[in-house]
Design a protein around this motif. Structure first.
Motif, PDB file in Angstrom:
ATOM      1  N   ALA A 144     136.954   8.260  29.833  1.00 46.06           N
ATOM      2  CA  ALA A 144     138.393   7.991  29.839  1.00 46.06           C
ATOM      3  C   ALA A 144     139.177   9.285  30.032  1.00 46.06           C
ATOM      4  CB  ALA A 144     138.808   7.309  28.533  1.00 46.06           C
ATOM      5  N   GLY A 145     138.811  10.331  29.288  1.00 46.74           N
ATOM      6  CA  GLY A 145     139.502  11.611  29.414  1.00 46.74           C
ATOM      7  C   GLY A 145     139.330  12.234  30.787  1.00 46.74           C
ATOM      8  N   LEU A 146     138.114  12.187  31.308  1.00 46.42           N
ATOM      9  CA  LEU A 146     137.849  12.750  32.631  1.00 46.42           C
ATOM     10  C   LEU A 146     138.602  11.990  33.719  1.00 46.42           C
ATOM     11  CD1 LEU A 146     133.999  13.446  32.372  1.00 46.42           C
ATOM     12  CD2 LEU A 146     135.862  15.113  32.263  1.00 46.42           C
ATOM     13  N   THR A 147     138.717  10.685  33.560  1.00 45.14           N
ATOM     14  CA  THR A 147     139.443   9.870  34.543  1.00 45.14           C
ATOM     15  C   THR A 147     140.914  10.254  34.582  1.00 45.14           C
ATOM     16  OG1 THR A 147     137.923   8.001  34.213  1.00 45.14           O
ATOM     17  CG2 THR A 147     140.068   7.513  35.198  1.00 45.14           C
ATOM     18  N   ILE A 148     141.525  10.413  33.409  1.00 45.43           N
ATOM     19  CA  ILE A 148     142.941  10.804  33.346  1.00 45.43           C
ATOM     20  C   ILE A 148     143.145  12.177  33.975  1.00 45.43           C
ATOM     21  CG2 ILE A 148     144.839  11.389  31.783  1.00 45.43           C
ATOM     22  CD1 ILE A 148     143.614   9.332  29.813  1.00 45.43           C
ATOM     23  N   GLY A 149     142.229  13.110  33.661  1.00 48.16           N
ATOM     24  CA  GLY A 149     142.333  14.445  34.241  1.00 48.16           C
ATOM     25  C   GLY A 149     142.126  14.433  35.740  1.00 48.16           C
ATOM     26  N   LEU A 151     142.621  11.971  37.876  1.00 54.01           N
ATOM     27  CA  LEU A 151     143.725  11.311  38.572  1.00 54.01           C
ATOM     28  C   LEU A 151     145.042  12.067  38.441  1.00 54.01           C
ATOM     29  CD1 LEU A 151     142.930   7.589  37.633  1.00 54.01           C
ATOM     30  CD2 LEU A 151     142.564   8.717  39.850  1.00 54.01           C
ATOM     31  N   GLY A 152     145.075  13.075  37.571  1.00 54.90           N
ATOM     32  CA  GLY A 152     146.266  13.915  37.442  1.00 54.90           C
ATOM     33  C   GLY A 152     147.474  13.217  36.861  1.00 54.90           C
ATOM     34  N   TRP A 153     147.253  12.248  35.973  1.00 54.19           N
ATOM     35  CA  TRP A 153     148.368  11.481  35.426  1.00 54.19           C
ATOM     36  C   TRP A 153     149.260  12.310  34.516  1.00 54.19           C
ATOM     37  CZ3 TRP A 153     145.215   6.453  33.999  1.00 54.19           C
ATOM     38  CH2 TRP A 153     144.985   5.728  35.170  1.00 54.19           C
ATOM     39  N   GLU A 154     148.730  13.336  33.887  1.00 52.72           N
ATOM     40  CA  GLU A 154     149.566  14.186  33.041  1.00 52.72           C
ATOM     41  C   GLU A 154     150.563  14.977  33.877  1.00 52.72           C
ATOM     42  OE1 GLU A 154     146.654  15.742  29.604  1.00 52.72           O
ATOM     43  OE2 GLU A 154     145.713  15.430  31.555  1.00 52.72           O
ATOM     44  N   ARG A 155     150.083  15.577  34.973  1.00 52.18           N
ATOM     45  CA  ARG A 155     150.936  16.402  35.819  1.00 52.18           C
ATOM     46  C   ARG A 155     151.986  15.569  36.555  1.00 52.18           C
ATOM     47  NH1 ARG A 155     151.374  21.412  34.192  1.00 52.18           N
ATOM     48  NH2 ARG A 155     149.369  22.386  33.818  1.00 52.18           N
ATOM     49  N   SER A 156     151.602  14.352  36.951  1.00 49.15           N
ATOM     50  CA  SER A 156     152.521  13.518  37.729  1.00 49.15           C
ATOM     51  C   SER A 156     153.413  12.653  36.844  1.00 49.15           C
ATOM     52  CB  SER A 156     151.729  12.611  38.674  1.00 49.15           C
ATOM     53  OG  SER A 156     150.879  11.723  37.940  1.00 49.15           O
ATOM     54  N   ASN A 157     153.320  12.854  35.522  1.00 43.29           N
ATOM     55  CA  ASN A 157     154.112  12.078  34.563  1.00 43.29           C
ATOM     56  C   ASN A 157     153.894  10.574  34.759  1.00 43.29           C
ATOM     57  OD1 ASN A 157     155.831  11.890  32.361  1.00 43.29           O
ATOM     58  ND2 ASN A 157     157.682  11.794  33.624  1.00 43.29           N
ATOM     59  N   SER A 158     152.615  10.211  34.915  1.00 40.13           N
ATOM     60  CA  SER A 158     152.248   8.805  35.143  1.00 40.13           C
ATOM     61  C   SER A 158     151.401   8.257  34.002  1.00 40.13           C
ATOM     62  CB  SER A 158     151.476   8.671  36.468  1.00 40.13           C
ATOM     63  OG  SER A 158     152.220   9.164  37.551  1.00 40.13           O
ATOM     64  N   MET A 241     147.826  24.024  30.750  1.00 38.87           N
ATOM     65  CA  MET A 241     146.432  23.716  31.055  1.00 38.87           C
ATOM     66  C   MET A 241     146.367  22.559  32.044  1.00 38.87           C
ATOM     67  SD  MET A 241     143.262  22.545  28.580  1.00 38.87           S
ATOM     68  CE  MET A 241     142.894  24.208  27.974  1.00 38.87           C
ATOM     69  N   LYS A 242     145.578  22.726  33.090  1.00 35.69           N
ATOM     70  CA  LYS A 242     145.414  21.676  34.089  1.00 35.69           C
ATOM     71  C   LYS A 242     144.410  20.631  33.597  1.00 35.69           C
ATOM     72  CE  LYS A 242     146.388  24.743  38.010  1.00 35.69           C
ATOM     73  NZ  LYS A 242     145.883  25.321  39.285  1.00 35.69           N
ATOM     74  N   ALA A 243     144.701  19.352  33.864  1.00 34.06           N
ATOM     75  CA  ALA A 243     143.824  18.243  33.485  1.00 34.06           C
ATOM     76  C   ALA A 243     143.420  18.342  32.017  1.00 34.06           C
ATOM     77  CB  ALA A 243     142.591  18.207  34.381  1.00 34.06           C
ATOM     78  N   ALA A 244     144.414  18.494  31.152  1.00 28.32           N
ATOM     79  CA  ALA A 244     144.158  18.737  29.735  1.00 28.32           C
ATOM     80  C   ALA A 244     143.318  17.641  29.091  1.00 28.32           C
ATOM     81  CB  ALA A 244     145.486  18.879  28.985  1.00 28.32           C
TER      82      ALA A 244
END
Length: 417
Positions: A144-149, A151-158, A241-244
């Motif tokens: 789950a964590g790797l998938t979020i990182g 897909l970049g959902w943190e950076r894209s505010n998604s 941090m990228k893909a936190a």
């Protein structure tokens, strides 16, 4: 156990923790960036885990254990959870978000015990058959964590998509649950007291001075633990941090690695040193967070995350074994329920309500905080707990190496392997 049953149980365990890891780690970042929540509101949202843990025994003790098959209760709770997770994505503010996430956690937390009950019912030798299935749960959280990182959902505010992803997995697990092997209620027709439900029959363990020290330390150490769960992801994203979320999955990898090494450490260190090293790891982790950054001290951030294996395994898993040893056969289940209620219920709840105001106090602007000052607070709390534990805990018996993990002599508190 048939291959089909093993596959179903493994899939069940994977999805169980994939669901939790899909939204829980990044909820603080979502609340801050998308709903404009304060630190207090963020911590209040995370406190729902503790309320769920406090209420969960009533659902298990009053419903699953007495009236309905565990797999059916599991299915209903996850289907309800799926609906709540989808609905929460439509809520535009924290005031609407909080009651929904509270309702969801009241549904989710009981399922942690239910998946274990369903699994154990199918096993002739749980000590050998359960770990390979349970480890799929850790894998689910990591994926789950790797998938979020990825897909970049943190950076894209998604991050709203994390709730949809979790909702989809919850829907799948809800439907799968009705195909799981039958697990009828274990206490059908029996009277269940409030003490049975809350594990209060094990309260006599507190007469043992060393166990009382351990118990108080367990509750107290969960206060800094709440800082980690509630604010690590917002902190890592804020410092760049990228893909936190993906990097945070290293904590579960570490947990898996140290779990495999636990028997070796038990033999070498014994209970008191294991517990002490676990608490010291909490102090060190928060110091690393306080002084780490995404530049020259990036390694400190990684080290703080990787220390999760020692923080969790050395203290909580060792504590569970220590509790099991002292309780004896009659009160084993009650003792585990009692310590879980005290730590993830009471301790984490206190930590949630303390951490929020501290984070808000050190807020510099809408997008930045004085994280050094923030992280030194839980470091100090963990340090005080460690010192008091070393002074008052006197049980220094060592675990000696033989075959298996047979814990004996519950009345004396000695641990022998």
């Amino acid at each position: 156990m048939t291959v089909t049953t093993r596959v179903k149980l493994s899939t069940m365990m994977f999805l169980q923790f994939f669901i939790w890891g899909a939204w829980f780690v990044t909820m603080g970042t979502y609340l801050g960036k998308t709903l404009g929540a304060s630190g207090v509101q963020n911590a209040t949202a995370y406190s729902t885990q503790s309320w769920g843990a406090i209420i969960a025994p009533f659902i298990i003790g009053l419903i699953a254990d007495r009236f309905f098959s565990a797999q059916k209760v599991l299915g209903v709770l996850h289907l309800t959870g799926a609906a709540l997770l989808y609905y929460i994505t439509t809520v535009p503010n924290f005031e609407g978000f909080f009651p929904i996430i509270l309702a969801y956690m009241i549904c989710y937390m009981p399922t942690l015990a239910l998946v274990n009950s369903v699994s154990f019912k199918q096993m002739a030798n749980p000590s050998k058959e359960f770990p390979p299935i349970r480890i799929l749960g850790t894998a689910g959280w990591i994926v789950a964590g790797l998938t979020i990182g990825w897909l970049g959902w943190e950076r894209s505010n998604s991050l709203v998509l994390t709730f949809k992803m979790a909702g989809t997995a919850s829907l799948i697990l809800g439907l799968l649950s009705f195909t799981l092997p039958s697990t009828p209620p274990a206490k059908k027709g029996q009277k269940t007291s409030m003490g049975d439900i809350l594990g209060l029959d094990a309260i006599g363990l507190l007469k043992n001075r060393s166990y009382l020290t351990f118990f108080v330390a367990s509750v107290a150490i969960c206060i800094p633990l709440a800082f980690y769960y509630n604010f690590t992801n917002p902190f890592l994203n804020e410092v760049g941090m990228k893909a936190a979320a993906g990097v945070q999955a290293l904590g579960q990898v570490s947990e898996f690695a140290f779990m495999a090494l636990m028997p070796l450490f038990f033999v070498r260190l014994g209970v008191k040193k294991m517990l002490a090293f676990g608490m010291f790891a909490w102090v060190l982790r928060y110091i690393f967070f306080a002084y780490g950054d995404t530049g020259a001290n990036y390694w400190m951030l990684i080290a703080g995350i990787v220390l999760h294996g020692i923080c969790y395994d050395f203290f909580f898993v060792t504590g569970q074994i220590y509790t099991d040893n002292l309780a004896g056969e009659k009160f084993k289940s009650a003792a585990q329920g009692f310590i879980t209620l005290a730590t993830y219920g009471v301790g984490m709840l206190i930590g949630s309500y303390i951490s929020g105001p501290i984070v808000d106090h050190w807020k510099i602007s809408d997008t930045s905080h004085n994280w050094m000052s923030i992280w030194l607070v839980p470091a100090g709390i963990a340090g005080v707990v460690l010192v008091l534990f070393l002074v008052f805990f006197k049980d220094t018996n060592q675990i000696q190496e033989q075959k298996g993990l047979d814990i004996e002599e519950p009345s004396t508190g000695r641990l022998e392997v």
